[in-house]
Design an enzyme around this catalytic site. Structure first.
Site, mmCIF file in Angstrom:
data_model
loop_
_atom_site.group_PDB
_atom_site.id
_atom_site.type_symbol
_atom_site.label_atom_id
_atom_site.label_comp_id
_atom_site.label_asym_id
_atom_site.label_seq_id
_atom_site.Cartn_x
_atom_site.Cartn_y
_atom_site.Cartn_z
ATOM 1 N N GLU A 184 45.452 45.230 30.134
ATOM 2 C CA GLU A 184 44.987 45.392 31.461
ATOM 3 C C GLU A 184 46.017 45.393 32.360
ATOM 4 O O GLU A 184 46.822 44.536 32.358
ATOM 5 C CB GLU A 184 44.038 44.187 31.929
ATOM 6 C CG GLU A 184 43.395 44.293 33.099
ATOM 7 C CD GLU A 184 42.021 43.785 33.388
ATOM 8 O OE1 GLU A 184 41.448 43.134 32.251
ATOM 9 O OE2 GLU A 184 41.425 43.357 34.409
ATOM 10 N N ARG A 185 46.243 46.532 33.259
ATOM 11 C CA ARG A 185 47.081 46.581 34.041
ATOM 12 C C ARG A 185 48.608 46.723 33.432
ATOM 13 O O ARG A 185 49.530 46.413 33.885
ATOM 14 C CB ARG A 185 47.290 45.494 35.223
ATOM 15 C CG ARG A 185 46.058 45.251 35.898
ATOM 16 C CD ARG A 185 45.436 46.415 36.396
ATOM 17 N NE ARG A 185 44.216 46.367 37.200
ATOM 18 C CZ ARG A 185 43.230 47.264 37.681
ATOM 19 N NH1 ARG A 185 43.510 48.323 37.477
ATOM 20 N NH2 ARG A 185 42.287 46.770 38.076
ATOM 21 N N ASN A 227 41.053 37.625 31.243
ATOM 22 C CA ASN A 227 39.601 38.126 30.968
ATOM 23 C C ASN A 227 39.333 38.005 29.533
ATOM 24 O O ASN A 227 39.579 39.073 28.669
ATOM 25 C CB ASN A 227 39.294 39.636 31.477
ATOM 26 C CG ASN A 227 39.333 39.802 33.138
ATOM 27 O OD1 ASN A 227 38.757 38.940 33.803
ATOM 28 N ND2 ASN A 227 39.990 40.833 33.565
ATOM 29 N N GLU A 308 35.411 37.471 39.430
ATOM 30 C CA GLU A 308 35.281 38.943 38.601
ATOM 31 C C GLU A 308 34.312 38.738 37.523
ATOM 32 O O GLU A 308 34.538 39.601 36.650
ATOM 33 C CB GLU A 308 36.327 39.643 38.324
ATOM 34 C CG GLU A 308 37.239 39.723 39.748
ATOM 35 C CD GLU A 308 38.713 40.495 39.469
ATOM 36 O OE1 GLU A 308 39.128 41.355 40.508
ATOM 37 O OE2 GLU A 308 39.164 40.427 38.603
ATOM 38 N N LYS A 377 47.845 32.813 43.240
ATOM 39 C CA LYS A 377 48.664 33.970 43.392
ATOM 40 C C LYS A 377 49.517 33.730 44.687
ATOM 41 O O LYS A 377 49.240 33.130 45.477
ATOM 42 C CB LYS A 377 47.601 35.115 43.596
ATOM 43 C CG LYS A 377 47.044 35.554 42.133
ATOM 44 C CD LYS A 377 46.312 36.991 42.372
ATOM 45 C CE LYS A 377 45.821 37.281 40.939
ATOM 46 N NZ LYS A 377 44.795 38.642 40.906
ATOM 47 N N ASP A 382 45.576 40.023 46.655
ATOM 48 C CA ASP A 382 46.032 40.673 45.205
ATOM 49 C C ASP A 382 47.295 41.416 45.120
ATOM 50 O O ASP A 382 47.196 42.494 45.069
ATOM 51 C CB ASP A 382 44.704 41.412 44.694
ATOM 52 C CG ASP A 382 44.545 41.480 43.085
ATOM 53 O OD1 ASP A 382 45.260 40.558 42.411
ATOM 54 O OD2 ASP A 382 43.996 42.104 42.732
ATOM 55 N N GLU A 404 51.854 32.071 40.664
ATOM 56 C CA GLU A 404 51.316 33.486 39.736
ATOM 57 C C GLU A 404 51.883 34.563 40.763
ATOM 58 O O GLU A 404 51.508 35.065 41.696
ATOM 59 C CB GLU A 404 49.939 33.372 39.550
ATOM 60 C CG GLU A 404 49.676 34.675 38.637
ATOM 61 C CD GLU A 404 48.199 34.776 38.438
ATOM 62 O OE1 GLU A 404 47.430 33.935 38.202
ATOM 63 O OE2 GLU A 404 47.628 36.152 38.271
ATOM 64 N N GLU A 410 51.132 46.639 39.431
ATOM 65 C CA GLU A 410 49.893 47.325 39.379
ATOM 66 C C GLU A 410 49.642 48.179 40.912
ATOM 67 O O GLU A 410 48.926 48.976 40.750
ATOM 68 C CB GLU A 410 48.753 45.936 39.436
ATOM 69 C CG GLU A 410 47.208 46.481 39.674
ATOM 70 C CD GLU A 410 46.211 45.247 39.526
ATOM 71 O OE1 GLU A 410 46.662 44.076 39.395
ATOM 72 O OE2 GLU A 410 45.109 45.507 39.937
ATOM 73 N N HIS A 538 45.645 46.927 50.420
ATOM 74 C CA HIS A 538 44.240 47.357 49.610
ATOM 75 C C HIS A 538 44.050 48.832 49.686
ATOM 76 O O HIS A 538 42.570 48.778 49.856
ATOM 77 C CB HIS A 538 43.309 46.267 49.556
ATOM 78 C CG HIS A 538 42.432 46.090 47.981
ATOM 79 N ND1 HIS A 538 41.845 47.277 47.581
ATOM 80 C CD2 HIS A 538 42.862 45.005 47.220
ATOM 81 C CE1 HIS A 538 41.533 46.843 46.177
ATOM 82 N NE2 HIS A 538 42.030 45.433 45.868
ATOM 83 N N TRP A 559 35.986 45.792 47.292
ATOM 84 C CA TRP A 559 37.094 46.513 46.495
ATOM 85 C C TRP A 559 37.347 47.900 47.243
ATOM 86 O O TRP A 559 37.955 48.748 46.703
ATOM 87 C CB TRP A 559 36.188 46.519 44.974
ATOM 88 C CG TRP A 559 36.361 45.428 44.386
ATOM 89 C CD1 TRP A 559 36.971 44.361 44.424
ATOM 90 C CD2 TRP A 559 35.611 45.399 42.940
ATOM 91 N NE1 TRP A 559 37.025 43.251 43.590
ATOM 92 C CE2 TRP A 559 35.891 44.045 42.561
ATOM 93 C CE3 TRP A 559 35.071 46.226 42.149
ATOM 94 C CZ2 TRP A 559 35.448 43.447 41.158
ATOM 95 C CZ3 TRP A 559 34.262 45.751 40.903
ATOM 96 C CH2 TRP A 559 34.773 44.109 40.665
HETATM 97 C C1 GCV Z 1 42.984 40.574 34.797
HETATM 98 C C2 GCV Z 1 42.928 42.064 39.994
HETATM 99 C C3 GCV Z 1 43.090 43.044 38.736
HETATM 100 C C4 GCV Z 1 42.409 42.637 37.618
HETATM 101 C C5 GCV Z 1 42.693 41.221 37.108
HETATM 102 C C6 GCV Z 1 42.491 40.405 38.456
HETATM 103 C C7 GCV Z 1 43.006 39.070 38.044
HETATM 104 O O1 GCV Z 1 41.799 42.405 40.386
HETATM 105 O O2 GCV Z 1 42.830 44.215 39.368
HETATM 106 O O3 GCV Z 1 42.626 43.862 36.675
HETATM 107 O O4 GCV Z 1 42.119 40.936 35.886
HETATM 108 O O5 GCV Z 1 43.242 40.801 39.484
HETATM 109 O O6 GCV Z 1 44.025 38.614 38.466
HETATM 110 O O7 GCV Z 1 42.174 38.149 37.330
#
Ligand code: GCV
Length: 714
Positions: A184-185, A227, A308, A377, A382, A404, A410, A538, A559
């Site tokens: 992912e990413r 995830n 999410e 984060k 994000d 984080e 990304e 964003h 989003w």
């Molecule tokens: C792993 C953002 C990213 C998702 C990521 C999420 C997270 O939304 O687009 O891909 O999921 O952050 O940090 O959990």
């Protein structure tokens, strides 16, 4: 005689291989020959080495000294035996040999902890030696890498005296790798972990991965996506993980796993995952005991919960603390920790997404067990090109918060763009939260010094993959490198790290170093300018987050892009002062006041905190509309300059590396132009103002840009 010939042959062969290996695989560990004059100088200082101790970690140190010094100095540098001679490197744990026993050394290492090291030029029995010593074997290995770095970067070894220990305890990569090999990413190929082959077949790359991390002081890694797939905790996968953990161990790299909160139901057959139900707690205790029986060196869990769509304690009307503490209790007897993420999303769209983490977590301050870190984060949305620091930093004094960062780009052009991230990381670390008055920086929150927390951490979402050069873009390596170096010492300067990396990766030719350093240090601000200047955020392509998408309006509101920029006929930006969502109220005074007042809000964050009229007079005397245009144009110009500065290096660096980066930069230039054209055309519908002066006008219509699939540029 025979042995000398064999050593020479190995040395020559490895030099040839090294000279040819310019595909990026060797990262910052190329051990290229230093200049002839330096070789002459260092050959006198380093005639051999002695490593005291037999552990796998010390064997690695010995191998690195042999290959590294031989390659860099252009002569075979081998292990010395017998009596101590002049100009020998002596490596080993404090006290492990007569050379390493002096009170001078033990005094200096007193506060160096389990991972710190000392490099020291000294006299032993009238012989000049350099010692690499530490309280532990891993400290010796870290010191060895630092010593080799000093040789490669041309440091003067006379009077050498370096004492260093990490400021952060858990320096950890987060891999968002899925069990099917996708990431992912991820923008550098497939996952490094070939789960189908493990545990039987072992990719030699695992060891190179561990070595790279150890060389920059990274001591932990989470192997799988936040995830998380619950299969990860089945015995079948744990046995695979154990193989990786075993390979990583001598490099001091601990393995952690992301876990799905509903695992007791998914793989345990329970009907609930409620953290207050005894059967659930029992399930986790047994599972943790099983994990440690298979992977004795296991580090702990990373958890994304109630975010999410991921399950979490709130599904049962319990708090994040209830969830984290249940896991922490199970891990505690084994010394494991929980990293519980504060990146939370409500199922309902909030008035302001930026406020949610603090609203949910601050009231829980003081309720977490000692072995829980809350992972936050750097910013509240994000990983945007520029965000103000997350208001949670400083807001939970009784709880250790860990950082984080995202190393994978990304939102920053993925593996197409050159964007050196140390300035972004530093900007956040150096921000003053004012939690305990002036000087309460984010850095002090996460290194534990502000509130005396012994458990500290910094994580980086990894940018590695199966691509031969690991990170897709060669300069992506600098971000992995910078993350490791900053996790060890957050006080290092971006320029210092860049310079070190350039010398290790490309060359120490001063012209090359200064040109590349300038490109790197300019790159992040250029990205901000052509993507999201003046606090915009964003507004990237929908879902994939590549290329411009200020028009994105479909799907869940928070989003979309329009939720964030709120452009209308009056102006643009998200009002987060008291007149709007009052997210500024989540910061301490005077930060809150500074952000909430239009007149004092830093202009680089203006549209993050305020909805500002197009005609608003900026500090330059120009209108907001003019400034937006100027910033977008400056971003494009900046990339053009990066391209020409890079092209001027032709012939001065390896042609394969040169071509690789040139192609990427040319794409970046196109992408930057598209960003500017798309955003200016889109916002112009609302401002109804012309592109000022001589600035370049968008070449196509808005409709054209809206239909264009920018992913073709990757
Ligand atoms: C792993 C953002 C990213 C998702 C990521 C999420 C997270 O939304 O687009 O891909 O999921 O952050 O940090 O959990």
């Amino acid at each position: 005689m025979k042995t000398t010939i064999v050593i020479l042959a190995i040395y020559l062969l490895s030099s040839v291989l090294q000279a040819n290996a310019k595909d990026g695989y060797d990262l910052w560990l190329k051990y290229s020959p230093v200049s002839e004059s330096l070789q002459k100088q260092d050959q006198k200082k380093i005639t051999g080495f002695k490593v005291y101790g037999e552990s796998p970690t010390l064997k690695i140190a010995g191998n690195e000294l042999q290959t590294g010094l031989s390659a860099m100095l252009g002569i075979p540098v081998t292990g010395a035996s017998g009596k101590i001679k002049d100009n020998i490197i002596v490596a080993g744990k404090l006290g492990s040999s007569a050379e390493l026993k002096s009170s001078v050394l033990s005094d200096q290492l007193k506060n160096a902890g389990e991972e710190g090291y000392l490099l020291k030029a000294m006299k032993f029995k009238n012989k000049e030696i350099i010692v690499i010593t530490a309280n532990t074997d891993i400290g010796v290995l870290y010191g060895t890498y630092q010593f080799l770095r000093l040789v490669q970067t041309g440091a003067n070894l006379d009077n050498l005296s370096v004492l260093s220990s990490p400021k952060i305890k858990v320096r950890i990569l987060n891999h968002w790798d899925n069990l099917n090999g996708s990431i992912e990413r991820g923008y550098a190929g497939q996952s490094l972990w070939t789960w189908n082959d493990l545990p039987g077949k072992v990719d030699p790359r695992y060891q190179d991965y561990a070595r790279a991390n150890a060389s920059i002081g990274i001591n932990s890694t989470v192997l799988n996506n936040v995830n998380a797939n619950p299969q990860m905790l089945t015995p079948e996968y744990l046995k695979k993980v154990a193989v990786l953990a075993g390979i990583f161990k001598p490099y001091g790299l601990k393995v952690y796993l992301s876990v799905k909160f509903s695992s007791p139901m998914n793989i345990g057959g329970l009907e609930t995952a409620d953290p207050l139900v005894p059967a659930v707690r029992e399930w986790w205790k047994k599972k943790v005991a099983e994990v440690y029986s298979i992977i004795p060196e296991f580090g702990g869990f990373l958890v994304k919960a109630n975010s999410e769509g991921q399950p979490g304690p709130q599904n049962y009307n319990r708090t994040h603390a209830d969830g984290a503490n249940m896991l922490a209790e199970a891990l505690e007897p084994f010394g494991g920790i929980v990293m519980w993420r504060a990146f939370v999303y409500d199922n309902n769209v909030p008035d302001d997404r930026a406020k949610q983490a603090l609203n949910e977590f601050k009231p829980l301050d003081g309720q977490f067990r000692k072995n829980v870190l809350i992972q936050v984060k750097n910013g509240a949305i994000d990983f945007q090109p520029r965000e103000p620091f997350h208001p949670l930093f400083g807001a939970m004094p009784k709880t250790p918060l860990m950082m984080e960062f995202q190393i994978t780009q990304e939102y920053l052009g993925q593996s197409t763009d050159l964007c050196y991230l140390a300035p972004l990381f530093k900007e956040c670390l150096e921000s003053d939260t004012y939690a305990k008055g002036k000087g309460s920086t984010v850095m002090k929150v996460i290194d534990g010094s502000l509130e005396n927390h012994p458990l500290t951490g910094m994580s980086g979402v990894a940018n590695t993959g199966s691509d031969r050069n690991w990170t897709g873009h060669l300069f992506g390596q600098s971000n992995w490198y910078a993350f490791g170096r900053l996790a060890w010492n957050p006080s290092l300067a971006s320029g210092e790290i860049a310079e070190e990396w350039i010398r290790l990766t490309f060359s120490s030719d001063p012209a090359v170093v200064s040109a590349i350093k300038k490109i790197m240090l300019d790159s992040r601000e250029n990205s901000v300018n052509y993507m999201t200047p003046l606090g915009l955020h964003h507004i990237m392509g929908n879902g994939h987050h590549f290329g411009p998408g200020p028009w994105v309006s479909r799907g869940r509101a928070d989003w979309t892009a329009i939720y964030y920029h709120k452009a209308d006929s009056i102006g643009i930006g998200f009002e987060r002062s008291l007149a709007g969502s009052n997210a500024t109220g989540q910061y301490y005074k005077p930060v809150a006041d500074k952000f909430s007042d239009l007149r004092t809000c830093p202009e680089e964050l203006l549209l993050w905190f305020h909805h500002v009229p197009w005609s608003y007079k900026m500090r330059s005397g120009k209108s907001l509309w003019e400034e937006i245009n100027l910033h977008y144009s400056a971003g494009v110009e900046g990339v053009r300059t990066m391209v020409s500065e890079w092209k001027a290096l032709q012939g001065k660096i390896d042609p394969e590396e040169f071509d690789h980066v040139t192609k990427k930069l040319e794409k970046q230039q196109q992408l930057a132009t598209w960003w500017r054209n798309s955003c200016i055309s889109y916002f112009q519908q609302f401002s109804k103002l012309p592109v000022p002066g001589n600035l370049e006008k968008p070449a196509e219509s808005l409709d054209y840009y809206m239909k264009y699939d920018f992913r073709g540029l990757k």
